[in-house]
Structures are given as C-alpha cells and as structure tokens.
Motif scaffolding. Structure first.
Motif, mmCIF file in Angstrom:
data_model
loop_
_atom_site.group_PDB
_atom_site.id
_atom_site.type_symbol
_atom_site.label_atom_id
_atom_site.label_comp_id
_atom_site.label_asym_id
_atom_site.label_seq_id
_atom_site.Cartn_x
_atom_site.Cartn_y
_atom_site.Cartn_z
ATOM 1 N N ARG A 104 -42.471 -14.778 32.278
ATOM 2 C CA ARG A 104 -42.219 -15.776 33.445
ATOM 3 C C ARG A 104 -40.978 -16.578 33.277
ATOM 4 N NH1 ARG A 104 -47.733 -16.755 34.160
ATOM 5 N NH2 ARG A 104 -47.446 -18.889 33.587
ATOM 6 N N TRP A 105 -40.980 -17.271 31.858
ATOM 7 C CA TRP A 105 -40.076 -17.935 31.483
ATOM 8 C C TRP A 105 -38.685 -17.267 31.193
ATOM 9 C CZ3 TRP A 105 -38.258 -22.448 31.368
ATOM 10 C CH2 TRP A 105 -37.340 -23.071 30.652
ATOM 11 N N ARG A 106 -38.736 -16.188 30.665
ATOM 12 C CA ARG A 106 -37.480 -15.375 30.473
ATOM 13 C C ARG A 106 -36.558 -15.158 32.053
ATOM 14 N NH1 ARG A 106 -37.113 -9.306 30.365
ATOM 15 N NH2 ARG A 106 -34.988 -8.987 29.647
ATOM 16 N N ASN A 107 -37.743 -14.888 32.978
ATOM 17 C CA ASN A 107 -36.952 -14.616 34.240
ATOM 18 C C ASN A 107 -37.179 -15.961 35.237
ATOM 19 O OD1 ASN A 107 -36.840 -11.838 33.835
ATOM 20 N ND2 ASN A 107 -39.046 -11.741 34.189
ATOM 21 N N ASP A 108 -36.995 -16.948 34.661
ATOM 22 C CA ASP A 108 -37.131 -18.403 35.568
ATOM 23 C C ASP A 108 -35.497 -18.473 35.666
ATOM 24 O OD1 ASP A 108 -37.921 -20.860 36.350
ATOM 25 O OD2 ASP A 108 -36.220 -21.432 35.039
ATOM 26 N N PRO A 109 -35.266 -18.852 37.129
ATOM 27 C CA PRO A 109 -33.840 -18.699 37.392
ATOM 28 C C PRO A 109 -33.121 -19.883 36.812
ATOM 29 C CG PRO A 109 -35.050 -18.345 39.231
ATOM 30 C CD PRO A 109 -36.158 -18.768 38.131
ATOM 31 N N GLU A 110 -33.637 -20.891 36.746
ATOM 32 C CA GLU A 110 -32.982 -22.232 36.056
ATOM 33 C C GLU A 110 -32.573 -21.976 34.460
ATOM 34 O OE1 GLU A 110 -33.232 -27.096 35.692
ATOM 35 O OE2 GLU A 110 -34.886 -25.871 36.731
ATOM 36 N N HIS A 111 -33.884 -21.127 33.906
ATOM 37 C CA HIS A 111 -33.493 -20.565 32.302
ATOM 38 C C HIS A 111 -32.259 -19.729 32.418
ATOM 39 C CE1 HIS A 111 -35.345 -18.613 28.870
ATOM 40 N NE2 HIS A 111 -34.470 -19.497 28.361
ATOM 41 N N GLN A 112 -32.493 -18.809 33.513
ATOM 42 C CA GLN A 112 -31.253 -17.791 33.345
ATOM 43 C C GLN A 112 -29.992 -18.275 33.396
ATOM 44 O OE1 GLN A 112 -32.614 -14.934 36.174
ATOM 45 N NE2 GLN A 112 -33.623 -13.699 34.552
ATOM 46 N N LYS A 113 -29.598 -19.568 34.334
ATOM 47 C CA LYS A 113 -28.583 -20.076 34.366
ATOM 48 C C LYS A 113 -27.998 -20.868 33.114
ATOM 49 C CE LYS A 113 -26.415 -23.590 37.463
ATOM 50 N NZ LYS A 113 -25.126 -23.037 37.698
ATOM 51 N N ALA A 114 -28.979 -21.356 32.565
ATOM 52 C CA ALA A 114 -28.836 -22.066 31.224
ATOM 53 C C ALA A 114 -28.449 -21.157 30.043
ATOM 54 C CB ALA A 114 -30.036 -22.914 30.697
ATOM 55 N N GLN A 115 -29.014 -20.021 30.159
ATOM 56 C CA GLN A 115 -28.627 -18.731 29.356
ATOM 57 C C GLN A 115 -27.210 -18.362 29.313
ATOM 58 O OE1 GLN A 115 -31.455 -16.062 30.214
ATOM 59 N NE2 GLN A 115 -32.729 -16.289 28.304
ATOM 60 N N GLN A 116 -26.646 -18.294 30.597
ATOM 61 C CA GLN A 116 -25.380 -17.874 31.086
ATOM 62 C C GLN A 116 -24.309 -19.021 30.594
ATOM 63 O OE1 GLN A 116 -24.965 -17.104 35.321
ATOM 64 N NE2 GLN A 116 -22.615 -16.762 35.076
ATOM 65 N N LEU A 117 -24.829 -20.131 30.869
ATOM 66 C CA LEU A 117 -23.989 -21.361 30.429
ATOM 67 C C LEU A 117 -23.704 -21.170 28.832
ATOM 68 C CD1 LEU A 117 -24.708 -24.119 32.732
ATOM 69 C CD2 LEU A 117 -22.594 -23.157 32.659
ATOM 70 N N GLY A 118 -24.745 -21.111 28.162
ATOM 71 C CA GLY A 118 -24.838 -20.902 26.750
ATOM 72 C C GLY A 118 -23.834 -19.745 26.080
ATOM 73 N N ARG A 119 -23.774 -18.598 26.906
ATOM 74 C CA ARG A 119 -23.057 -17.649 26.610
ATOM 75 C C ARG A 119 -21.631 -17.864 26.734
ATOM 76 N NH1 ARG A 119 -27.468 -14.642 28.592
ATOM 77 N NH2 ARG A 119 -26.706 -14.568 30.582
ATOM 78 N N GLU A 120 -21.427 -18.420 27.938
ATOM 79 C CA GLU A 120 -19.988 -18.707 28.206
ATOM 80 C C GLU A 120 -19.203 -19.831 27.747
ATOM 81 O OE1 GLU A 120 -20.437 -19.159 32.427
ATOM 82 O OE2 GLU A 120 -20.548 -17.071 32.587
ATOM 83 N N ARG A 121 -20.087 -21.024 27.423
ATOM 84 C CA ARG A 121 -19.552 -22.041 27.081
ATOM 85 C C ARG A 121 -20.155 -22.863 25.802
ATOM 86 N NH1 ARG A 121 -19.874 -26.931 31.298
ATOM 87 N NH2 ARG A 121 -20.396 -24.996 32.548
ATOM 88 N N TRP A 122 -21.541 -22.733 25.662
ATOM 89 C CA TRP A 122 -22.128 -23.871 24.535
ATOM 90 C C TRP A 122 -22.138 -23.206 23.073
ATOM 91 C CZ3 TRP A 122 -26.501 -24.706 28.597
ATOM 92 C CH2 TRP A 122 -25.952 -25.754 29.346
ATOM 93 N N TYR A 123 -22.270 -21.882 23.072
ATOM 94 C CA TYR A 123 -22.453 -21.261 21.991
ATOM 95 C C TYR A 123 -21.329 -20.508 21.337
ATOM 96 C CZ TYR A 123 -27.444 -22.313 22.935
ATOM 97 O OH TYR A 123 -28.599 -23.072 23.225
ATOM 98 N N SER A 124 -21.095 -20.743 20.035
ATOM 99 C CA SER A 124 -19.980 -19.680 19.345
ATOM 100 C C SER A 124 -20.845 -18.544 18.957
ATOM 101 C CB SER A 124 -19.200 -20.362 18.368
ATOM 102 O OG SER A 124 -20.155 -21.034 17.373
ATOM 103 N N PHE A 125 -22.162 -18.769 18.563
ATOM 104 C CA PHE A 125 -22.950 -17.699 18.068
ATOM 105 C C PHE A 125 -24.207 -18.080 18.614
ATOM 106 C CE2 PHE A 125 -26.496 -17.388 14.765
ATOM 107 C CZ PHE A 125 -26.278 -16.120 14.761
ATOM 108 N N TYR A 126 -25.194 -16.815 18.717
ATOM 109 C CA TYR A 126 -26.401 -17.072 18.957
ATOM 110 C C TYR A 126 -27.184 -15.854 18.736
ATOM 111 C CZ TYR A 126 -26.464 -14.378 23.432
ATOM 112 O OH TYR A 126 -26.336 -13.583 24.204
ATOM 113 N N GLU A 127 -28.707 -15.909 18.394
ATOM 114 C CA GLU A 127 -29.151 -14.727 17.929
ATOM 115 C C GLU A 127 -30.622 -14.893 18.505
ATOM 116 O OE1 GLU A 127 -29.093 -12.073 14.309
ATOM 117 O OE2 GLU A 127 -30.622 -13.502 13.925
#
Length: 108
Positions: free
Chosen positions: A64-87
């Motif tokens: 449920r958390w993985r599919n939460d729309p607000e969480h998914q938006k934050a994940q996208q921002l993380g990939r695009e802007r906030w993180y140089s690396f994540y795992e």
C-alpha cells in the motif's frame, strides 16, 4: 516481518523541498501503516551516504505504501533531482533476537 533498506546519497540539486517532503511523508507513512509499521531508523555515514531502515509487519501494508500516490511522486523527485545514488533492498526477516519486549516482533 519485512525490512526495507534504502541507501542514498544526495545530489547537488537536493534542496529544502526534500526536507519538507521527508517530514510530510514520515507522518503519512505512520498514518497509512498504523501498527503495521514497526520501526524507522535513519543513519548518515561520515562520507555522506545515508541509510534508512524500515521494519514492516506484513508485505500488504508495504505494498500500500509502495503504491501511495504521494510516495510515488516523492520517489520520482528523488530519481530526478535529490539523489545522485540510491539503492532499495526489501528483505524478509527470518529471525530477530532482542533484549526488548518480544511482543513487538511477531513470528519469533
């Protein structure tokens, strides 16, 4: 029990919006998961790598958390802007041994 390990390193584009989003999502995940969220711990190493550990009682709540729309938006921002690396790693906890109250750890 399920354990999520999230390793990351900030990019130069990480900004105050990250902190605001992190605070908001910390409240949201606790509301969404309730008692199914066992612990959240965050660590930062001397070289700047960050590690978040999140313990969940069951995979359904994690999904449920993985599919939460607000969480998914934050994940996208993380990939695009906030993180140089994540795992991200998701693991099933086979056994836990602790000096703390055993009732906090179902399935032991």
């Amino acid at each position: 029990m399920i354990l999520v390990l999230f390793r990351s390193r900030f990019s130069e584009r990480a900004d105050k919006e990250y902190d605001i989003t992190e605070d908001r999502l910390a409240r949201r995940v606790r509301e969404l998961a309730g008692d199914d969220l066992v612990h959240i711990k965050n660590y930062t190493s001397d070289d700047g790598e960050r590690l978040a550990l999140v313990w969940w009682r069951n995979p359904e709540t994690l999904e449920r958390w993985r599919n939460d729309p607000e969480h998914q938006k934050a994940q996208q921002l993380g990939r695009e802007r906030w993180y140089s690396f994540y795992e991200l790693s998701v693991a099933e906890v086979i056994r836990t041994s602790s000096s703390e109250d055993a009732s906090r750890y179902p399935g032991r």
